[in-house]
Structures are given as structure tokens and as C-alpha cells.
Design a protein around this motif. Structure first.
Motif, short mmCIF file in Angstrom:
data_model
loop_
_atom_site.label_atom_id
_atom_site.label_comp_id
_atom_site.label_asym_id
_atom_site.label_seq_id
_atom_site.Cartn_x
_atom_site.Cartn_y
_atom_site.Cartn_z
N ILE A 112 26.84 -36.42 6.66
CA ILE A 112 27.53 -36.80 5.43
C ILE A 112 26.89 -36.10 4.24
CG2 ILE A 112 28.19 -38.69 3.90
CD1 ILE A 112 28.04 -40.58 6.27
N ILE A 113 27.72 -35.41 3.47
CA ILE A 113 27.29 -34.77 2.23
C ILE A 113 27.82 -35.61 1.08
CG2 ILE A 113 27.37 -32.68 0.80
CD1 ILE A 113 28.16 -31.15 3.38
N GLY A 114 26.93 -36.07 0.22
CA GLY A 114 27.34 -36.86 -0.92
C GLY A 114 27.53 -35.99 -2.15
N SER A 115 28.78 -35.84 -2.60
CA SER A 115 29.06 -35.06 -3.81
C SER A 115 28.97 -35.98 -5.02
CB SER A 115 30.47 -34.45 -3.73
OG SER A 115 30.80 -33.79 -4.95
N ILE A 116 28.16 -35.59 -6.00
CA ILE A 116 27.98 -36.43 -7.19
C ILE A 116 28.17 -35.62 -8.46
CG2 ILE A 116 26.39 -37.93 -5.94
CD1 ILE A 116 24.09 -36.71 -7.57
N TYR A 117 28.48 -36.31 -9.54
CA TYR A 117 28.62 -35.65 -10.84
C TYR A 117 28.07 -36.54 -11.94
CZ TYR A 117 32.52 -38.68 -12.21
OH TYR A 117 33.28 -39.77 -12.54
N GLY A 118 27.85 -35.96 -13.10
CA GLY A 118 27.41 -36.67 -14.28
C GLY A 118 27.56 -35.76 -15.47
N LYS A 119 27.32 -36.27 -16.68
CA LYS A 119 27.45 -35.44 -17.86
C LYS A 119 26.11 -34.89 -18.34
CE LYS A 119 27.49 -39.35 -21.11
NZ LYS A 119 28.31 -40.08 -22.12
N ASN A 120 25.03 -35.34 -17.69
CA ASN A 120 23.71 -34.82 -18.01
C ASN A 120 22.78 -35.12 -16.84
OD1 ASN A 120 22.84 -37.59 -18.32
ND2 ASN A 120 23.68 -37.53 -20.41
N GLU A 121 21.53 -34.63 -16.95
CA GLU A 121 20.59 -34.80 -15.84
C GLU A 121 20.27 -36.27 -15.57
OE1 GLU A 121 17.95 -33.68 -19.46
OE2 GLU A 121 19.98 -33.30 -18.72
N ALA A 128 22.31 -40.07 -7.90
CA ALA A 128 21.57 -39.60 -6.73
C ALA A 128 20.66 -40.68 -6.17
CB ALA A 128 20.76 -38.37 -7.11
N GLU A 129 20.01 -41.41 -7.04
CA GLU A 129 19.09 -42.45 -6.61
C GLU A 129 19.80 -43.55 -5.82
OE1 GLU A 129 15.23 -44.73 -8.50
OE2 GLU A 129 16.89 -44.19 -9.83
N LYS A 130 21.06 -43.79 -6.17
CA LYS A 130 21.82 -44.83 -5.47
C LYS A 130 22.43 -44.36 -4.17
CE LYS A 130 22.96 -47.68 -9.50
NZ LYS A 130 24.01 -48.41 -10.22
N ILE A 131 22.73 -43.06 -4.07
CA ILE A 131 23.43 -42.56 -2.89
C ILE A 131 22.49 -41.97 -1.85
CG2 ILE A 131 23.84 -40.13 -3.55
CD1 ILE A 131 26.74 -40.49 -2.64
N VAL A 132 21.27 -41.67 -2.24
CA VAL A 132 20.37 -40.88 -1.39
C VAL A 132 20.11 -41.53 -0.03
CG1 VAL A 132 18.25 -41.88 -2.34
CG2 VAL A 132 18.22 -39.56 -1.39
N ASP A 133 20.09 -42.83 0.06
CA ASP A 133 19.80 -43.50 1.33
C ASP A 133 20.99 -43.54 2.27
OD1 ASP A 133 17.17 -44.02 0.58
OD2 ASP A 133 17.67 -45.96 -0.31
N TYR A 134 22.13 -43.07 1.81
CA TYR A 134 23.36 -43.19 2.61
C TYR A 134 23.92 -41.84 3.08
CZ TYR A 134 23.19 -47.86 0.60
OH TYR A 134 22.79 -49.11 0.22
N VAL A 135 23.29 -40.74 2.66
CA VAL A 135 23.82 -39.42 2.98
C VAL A 135 22.73 -38.54 3.56
CG1 VAL A 135 25.60 -39.56 1.19
CG2 VAL A 135 23.37 -38.54 0.64
N ASP A 136 23.16 -37.44 4.19
CA ASP A 136 22.21 -36.50 4.79
C ASP A 136 21.80 -35.40 3.81
OD1 ASP A 136 22.17 -37.41 7.69
OD2 ASP A 136 24.32 -37.20 7.33
#
Length: 319
Positions: A112-121, A128-136
Motif C-alpha cells: 500500500i502506497i499512501g498518497s498525501i498532500y498539504g499546503k506546506n511542510e 504523514a504522521e497519521k498514515i505512516v503506520d498503515y502504509v508501506d
């Protein structure tokens, strides 16, 4: 020129498409691209069962986003224009979709690749911190050409902003981080070098071209609700291949190629330009959900017929 090694089962026909990227073993190099087929867990499961080596989620942000008004997609000669506007339920709710299929993905040997976006770092890091444990692995969408509001290509067209986003996510991620780049820049090599310097483990190239627009001459107004959108489909393939070729010559990290891939021969072109793996999006429209099995079979047939391994073809036009 890229100098990483890909671990491929060269002597075993059944394993000829196996590869190791970013320290992760993939059963094949044909992945689902970020987009509409990654909106739900059931959609990703369907793609996984049809032969994908990995599935990429829809791009997810911090909060729910409705996206642009309909119509959001229109078919044009050679492909599609889309202006989805990054619609998503927000990371907290979307994690439920990933949890729904995680065990099944493991059983199917699909990553699983988690694609994420935001308007700044800061926003990227929070998602990323919320999704990192659920994706490869995590793919950073810094390249959408129609998101507006400082998202997408507004970041990916700037070396400094791209560097900041990659660096912020790498500082907290336990999984590999891949930056998805926009072709709508003066020199994509500069952006590629910037994200590599920031610690990116790899690069996905390219996101959609544009923006472009289509006008309904009878109604005398643009067709898309957002007026303009990004171009995807078969027509963008030559541009995508050239961008992969350029990136390969500039960095030493793996590239995932995407843009107009519908056949095994298309995928092989990307690999010869320098891609280690490929993603398929609108190709599903042309060849159905089992396009992943079809492309894998076509790549395998080519390799066996020509007595080659994937290592032999990746970046071979640079030699």
C-alpha cells in the motif's frame, strides 16, 4: 546516472518480475496510480486482485475536502482532462478504508502506497504522521496542477518548497518517502535533485500535464466545473518518458514512471528510460480492471522472448 541495484529473480520464470525497491519486496513492478480507484478500500482490493504489485491511495489531506464542482472529468482526444480538486474524507476517516484492506493486501502480497498532500511542510508532516503506520511507503503529491490554494504544483514547481516538504516527512517517517513530481516546470532535473537532497527515497514521475481546458461551443462555456484541469492518458506518454529519462540522468534514487501506460510495451519504454516500476491510472478505462495482469504478462513475455531480466532493461538507453 542512477546506481542503485534491483534484486530480481533472474533465473526463475515465476519470479522474473519480482523486485526490491526502497528495501521493500514487490511481486511485480506494475502499481495502481493515485486517483479514483484508490478512493475506497473495496476499490483498492479489486485492483489488488487483478494483479497490481502495489496500490496507491487517493491523495489524502488533513481535513475533508469536497473537491471541485462537477463535471470534474472529460474525455478528449488522446486522454482525459480532470479537475477533481483533491476530494477526500480527511486522514482520520480515510484510515478506516486502509484498515479495511490491510490484512487482505498482506494476504495478496500487495503493498500500500499512501498518497498525501498539504499546503506546506507542516500539513504534510501531520498527515504523514497519521498514515505512516498503515502504509508501506508514502507518496508526496506536490504536483497536482489544478488543486489551487497553494497545494500541489504550487509546491512542486519550487525547489525550496519541495525540499522542505520532503525533509519534514522524512524526519518522522519510518517508511520510504517518494516525491511525485510535476512536468510543468522549466527543468524537472532541478526539482529531482532537490528532493533527493532532502532525503527522498524515490521519485514518481509524472503527474498530469497542464492545466488545460475544453470549451463546449454549443453552450459557449468551459466543460469542466473548475474551467481547467490536468491532462492524463495516452497522449502524455512521450512527455512522461522524457521526464523519466531526464530524472534518471540527474539522481541516484529509483523512479516510478507514470503517464499514459496501457500496455507492457509502454511499461518497458518507461523502464528503458530509467523507471524501476510503473503506475497505471487511466489505463484501467482502456483495458479494464485486469490491465495489471495483462501488462505484467506482456512484460514477462518480452523479457523471456529476448532472454532479458528487468535489470537488463532499466535505464538501458542511457548506456
Amino acid at each position: 546516472m542512477s546506481n542503485f541495484n534491483i534484486n530480481v529473480g533472474e533465473n526463475n520464470i515465476n519470479n522474473i518480475l519480482n523486485l526490491n525497491l526502497f528495501g521493500i519486496n514487490f511481486k511485480n513492478p506494475v502499481f495502481l496510480a493515485a486517483g479514483v480507484m484508490g478512493e475506497t478500500g473495496s476499490a483498492m482490493r479489486r485492483i489488488a486482485k487483478n494483479g497490481a504489485g502495489a496500490v496507491c491511495t487517493k491523495s489524502i489531506g488533513i481535513e475533508k475536502k469536497p473537491g471541485h464542482n462537477n463535471p470534474t472529468m472529460v474525455e478528449v482526444e488522446g486522454g482525459f482532462l480532470n479537475a477533481m480538486g483533491l476530494p477526500n474524507p480527511g486522514i482520520d476517516e480515510y484510515i478506516e478504508e486502509i484498515e479495511y484492506v490491510r490484512k487482505q493486501m498482506h494476504e495478496l502480497d500487495v503493498k500500500i502506497i499512501g498518497s498525501i498532500y498539504g499546503k506546506n511542510e507542516k500539513e504534510f508532516a501531520e498527515v504523514a504522521e497519521k498514515i505512516v503506520d498503515y502504509v508501506d511507503l508514502i507518496e508526496l503529491n506536490i504536483s497536482c496542477p489544478h488543486a489551487g490554494g497553494g497545494y500541489g504544483s504550487s509546491i512542486g514547481q519550487d525547489c525550496n518548497l519541495s525540499h522542505k516538504v520532503v525533509s519534514s516527512v522524512k524526519n518522522l517517517s519510518d517508511v520510504p518517502v517518494v516525491a511525485k513530481l510535476t512536468p510543468n516546470v522549466t527543468d524537472i532535473k532541478e526539482i529531482a535533485v532537490s528532493v533527493e537532497d532532502a532525503g527522498a527515497d524515490g521519485i514518481t514521475a509524472i503527474n498530469t500535464l497542464g492545466p488545460g481546458m475544453v470549451i463546449d461551443i454549443d453552450a459557449k462555456k468551459p466543460i469542466l466545473g473548475n474551467i481547467y484541469g490536468g491532462m492524463s492518458g495516452k497522449a502524455v506518454k512521450p512527455i512522461a518518458i522524457k521526464n523519466v529519462y531526464d530524472i534518471y540522468s540527474a539522481v541516484d534514487i529509483p523512479i516510478i514512471g507514470v503517464g499514459g501506460i496501457t500496455t507492457g510495451r509502454d511499461a518497458i519504454e518507461f523502464m528503458m528510460a530509467g523507471a524501476s516500476a510503473v503506475q497505471v491510472g487511466t489505463g484501467v478505462y482502456y483495458r479494464g480492471y485486469d490491465i495489471f495482469n495483462k501488462i505484467n504478462d506482456e512484460i514477462k513475455e518480452y523479457l523471456l522472448k529476448n532472454e532479458l531480466s528487468m535489470n537488463d532493461i532499466i535505464g538501458c538507453v542511457h548506456k
